[in-house]
Motif scaffolding. Structure first.
Motif, PDB file in Angstrom:
ATOM      1  N   PHE A 110     -24.363  18.849 -26.609  1.00 17.43           N
ATOM      2  CA  PHE A 110     -23.306  19.615 -25.949  1.00 17.43           C
ATOM      3  C   PHE A 110     -22.397  18.724 -25.090  1.00 17.43           C
ATOM      4  CE2 PHE A 110     -21.810  21.605 -22.080  1.00 17.43           C
ATOM      5  CZ  PHE A 110     -21.043  22.627 -22.590  1.00 17.43           C
ATOM      6  N   TRP A 111     -23.000  17.727 -24.429  1.00 18.65           N
ATOM      7  CA  TRP A 111     -22.233  16.933 -23.454  1.00 18.65           C
ATOM      8  C   TRP A 111     -21.248  15.987 -24.125  1.00 18.65           C
ATOM      9  CZ3 TRP A 111     -27.381  18.154 -23.015  1.00 18.65           C
ATOM     10  CH2 TRP A 111     -27.687  19.012 -21.969  1.00 18.65           C
TER      11      TRP A 111
ATOM     12  N   ASP B 191     -22.172  25.843 -19.617  1.00 17.66           N
ATOM     13  CA  ASP B 191     -23.188  25.602 -20.647  1.00 17.66           C
ATOM     14  C   ASP B 191     -24.550  26.150 -20.231  1.00 17.66           C
ATOM     15  OD1 ASP B 191     -23.105  23.222 -18.789  1.00 17.66           O
ATOM     16  OD2 ASP B 191     -24.877  22.670 -19.935  1.00 17.66           O
TER      17      ASP B 191
ATOM     18  N   ARG C 185     -22.842  30.820 -26.757  1.00 11.92           N
ATOM     19  CA  ARG C 185     -24.246  30.676 -27.146  1.00 11.92           C
ATOM     20  C   ARG C 185     -24.400  30.761 -28.673  1.00 11.92           C
ATOM     21  NH1 ARG C 185     -26.020  33.961 -23.929  1.00 11.92           N
ATOM     22  NH2 ARG C 185     -26.501  35.839 -25.092  1.00 11.92           N
TER      23      ARG C 185
ATOM     24  N   TYR D 215     -23.391  27.482 -30.778  1.00  7.01           N
ATOM     25  CA  TYR D 215     -24.219  26.265 -30.813  1.00  7.01           C
ATOM     26  C   TYR D 215     -25.531  26.560 -31.536  1.00  7.01           C
ATOM     27  CZ  TYR D 215     -20.995  23.814 -27.803  1.00  7.01           C
ATOM     28  OH  TYR D 215     -19.872  23.199 -27.312  1.00  7.01           O
TER      29      TYR D 215
ATOM     30  N   TRP E  15     -29.110  26.083 -29.947  1.00  3.18           N
ATOM     31  CA  TRP E  15     -29.608  27.025 -28.937  1.00  3.18           C
ATOM     32  C   TRP E  15     -30.191  28.205 -29.695  1.00  3.18           C
ATOM     33  CZ3 TRP E  15     -24.716  26.977 -25.278  1.00  3.18           C
ATOM     34  CH2 TRP E  15     -24.662  25.735 -24.621  1.00  3.18           C
TER      35      TRP E  15
END
Length: 399
Positions: A39-40, A173, A196, A199, A202
Motif C-alpha cells: 500500500f505504501w 489506509d 478496502r 486492495y 486485505w
C-alpha cells in the motif's frame, strides 16, 4: 535472499528474524530487499533507510552478509536455477533447520519471498533471542541523514520542555483496512469501504464497525484519544508530537484534541519544507523519523497496537523501561460510551481510566504465552525480556 513485506517496522522485525535464522543455519545472507509494492508504494532501498555498512560490519562476528550475490550464483538466479517460497508463519528454528536448510543445500540460493512473523515469539534458544535484539538495537541504525534530522526534531522539542509522542493511527489506509468508521460521515464510510475492496490483499471485506470497536479492535479516534489523555491526567500544556501520516478527516477530526491539547506539533510544522523534501513519497523514511522521536519522548502513547507501536514499546523497554502507556481499548470505549451517555461523571470516568492503566506503563513483565495461538500472545519485539536488564541489574551496574 529475502524480500521483506509490509511497512517499516514490520520489515525491521523481519530483518532481525532473518539475520538470526541465517546465523543459526550458518548460511550467507544477502542484504534484505524492502517492500516496494505494498500500500505504501515506497521505492526506498535498504541503504536509503539503514546504514548498510554498519549493518554488515557490526554483525560480521555472527553472520556473513553480502550486498549482492557473488557472480557465479547471480548467474544461477538469472538462469532460473533457484527456489522461491514463503516460510511458514511463527515457525520454530527447528523448521528452518529441517525444511529450509536442505533447500539451500539443494539450490545453493533460496529466496524467501515473505518475512513477516515467520519466527516464533517463544521457545527459541536464548542466544537466538539475544541475536534478534542485537540486530534490532545495535545493527539496524538509520542513515546519517535520517539520524541527523531526528536529532534536530528532538532538540527543537526539548527546547520547549517535556513532550509526549502520540502514535495516532487514524490514517485512511488504517481505517479502510480495519473497517472502523466511528465518527465518520456516511460518505467517508463509503469511501473507506470502496478502498478496502480495491486492495485484494486485505482479505476481510464485510466488517461491522460497531462490534469491532466494542471488542477493542479499532484504533481510538482523535476524539476518544483526547478524552483518554485528559482522564489519565496528562498535563494539557505538554507538547504532543503526532507520529502519523495524514489524519483522515483532517482538522475537523483533530479539533477536539487540539482544543484539549493546544501544543500539538508534527514533523511538518517543526521542520522547513526543504528539510523534508528528500522524504516526500517515501513513507518508510518518514516513519523512521517518527521512530527516532518516539524513542526519545518522555511518554509514548500508541492508539492502536500495530507494528510501530509494538516495536517502539520494546525498544523503549530496552532503553530503561521508558514510560509507554499501553491503552486498553476495549475497556476505554466502554467507559467513554458510559461517560458520553451520562452514566459516569467525569471524576468516576477519570478514576476508572487511571486505575485500569496503573500497571500498563511499559514496566517490567513477562510475555503472555498462548501455545498454538501466536497471533494472540505477546509479540517478541514488544517485550524482548530475554534481552532486558531488570531494575535490580540496573541498580547493581550503576553502583
Amino acid at each position: 535472499m529475502v524480500s521483506c513485506n509490509g511497512g517499516l517496522n514490520q520489515m525491521r522485525a523481519a530483518i532481525c528474524d532473518m539475520v538470526a535464522i541465517a546465523r543459526y543455519l550458518n548460511v550467507t545472507l544477502i542484504v534484505p530487499e524492502l517492500d516496494k509494492t505494498s500500500f505504501w508504494n515506497d521505492p526506498s532501498e535498504f541503504q536509503d533507510i539503514f546504514d548498510v555498512d554498519h549493518f554488515i560490519t557490526s554483525l560480521r562476528d555472527e553472520v556473513r552478509i553480502l550486498k549482492e550475490l557473488p557472480p557465479r550464483l547471480k548467474k544461477r538466479v538469472e538462469l532460473g536455477m533457484t527456489y522461491s517460497m514463503p516460510p511458514i508463519s511463527w515457525s520454530d528454528i527447528s523448521y528452518y533447520h529441517n525444511q529450509i536448510l536442505p533447500l539451500i543445500q539443494k539450490y545453493k540460493v533460496l529466496h524467501l519471498n515473505r518475512t513477516d512473523a515467520r519466527l516464533a515469539n517463544n521457545g527459541q534458544p536464548l542466544d537466538l533471542q539475544k541475536l534478534r535484539c542485537r540486530v534490532n538495537f545495535s545493527a539496524l541504525r538509520f542513515t546519517s541523514q535520517i539520524e541527523e534530522l531526528g536529532r534536530r526534531v528532538i532538540k527543537l522539542l526539548r527546547q520547549n520542555g517535556p513532550f509526549l509522542v502520540l502514535h495516532l493511527r487514524y490514517e485512511m489506509d488504517m481505517l479502510a483496512f480495519s473497517g472502523c468508521t466511528q465518527g465518520c460521515s456516511p460518505e467517508e464510510a463509503e469511501e473507506l469501504t470502496r478502498m478496502r475492496y480495491a486492495y485484494p490483499w486485505w482479505k476481510e471485506k464485510i466488517i461491522n464497525s460497531d462490534l469491532k470497536r466494542k471488542d477493542g479492535l479499532c484504533p481510538l479516534t482523535p476524539e476518544e484519544t483526547a478524552l483518554t489523555l485528559r482522564a489519565l491526567g496528562i498535563d494539557q500544556n505538554i507538547q504532543i508530537y503526532i507520529a502519523a501520516g495524514e489524519i483522515y478527516g483532517g482538522e475537523r477530526r483533530m479539533a477536539t484534541l487540539a482544543e484539549s491539547y493546544p501544543r500539538l506539533v508534527r514533523k511538518e510544522t517543526l521542520l522547513e519544507p526543504p528539510d523534508l523534501r528528500f522524504f516526500q513519497n517515501h513513507s518508510s523514511q518518514m516513519a523512521a523519523l517518527d521512530y527516532l522521536v518516539s524513542l526519545e519522548s518522555d511518554i509514548f502513547v500508541p492508539t492502536y497496537d500495530g507494528n510501530m507501536a509494538k516495536v517502539v514499546e520494546g525498544h523503549r523497554r530496552f532503553l530503561g523501561f521508558k514510560k509507554t502507556i499501553l491503552l486498553d481499548r476495549k475497556l476505554l470505549v466502554e467507559l467513554i460510551d458510559q461517560y458520553n451517555s451520562g452514566l459516569l461523571s467525569w471524576d468516576q470516568f477519570s478514576s476508572a481510566v487511571k486505575i485500569s492503566h496503573s500497571n500498563r506503563m511499559g514496566s517490567q513483565s513477562k510475555r503472555l504465552v498462548i501455545p498454538d495461538r501466536p497471533k494472540e500472545e505477546d509479540y517478541f519485539y514488544a517485550n524482548p525480556y530475554e534481552c532486558l536488564q531488570s531494575s535490580d541489574d540496573q541498580l547493581l551496574s550503576s553502583t
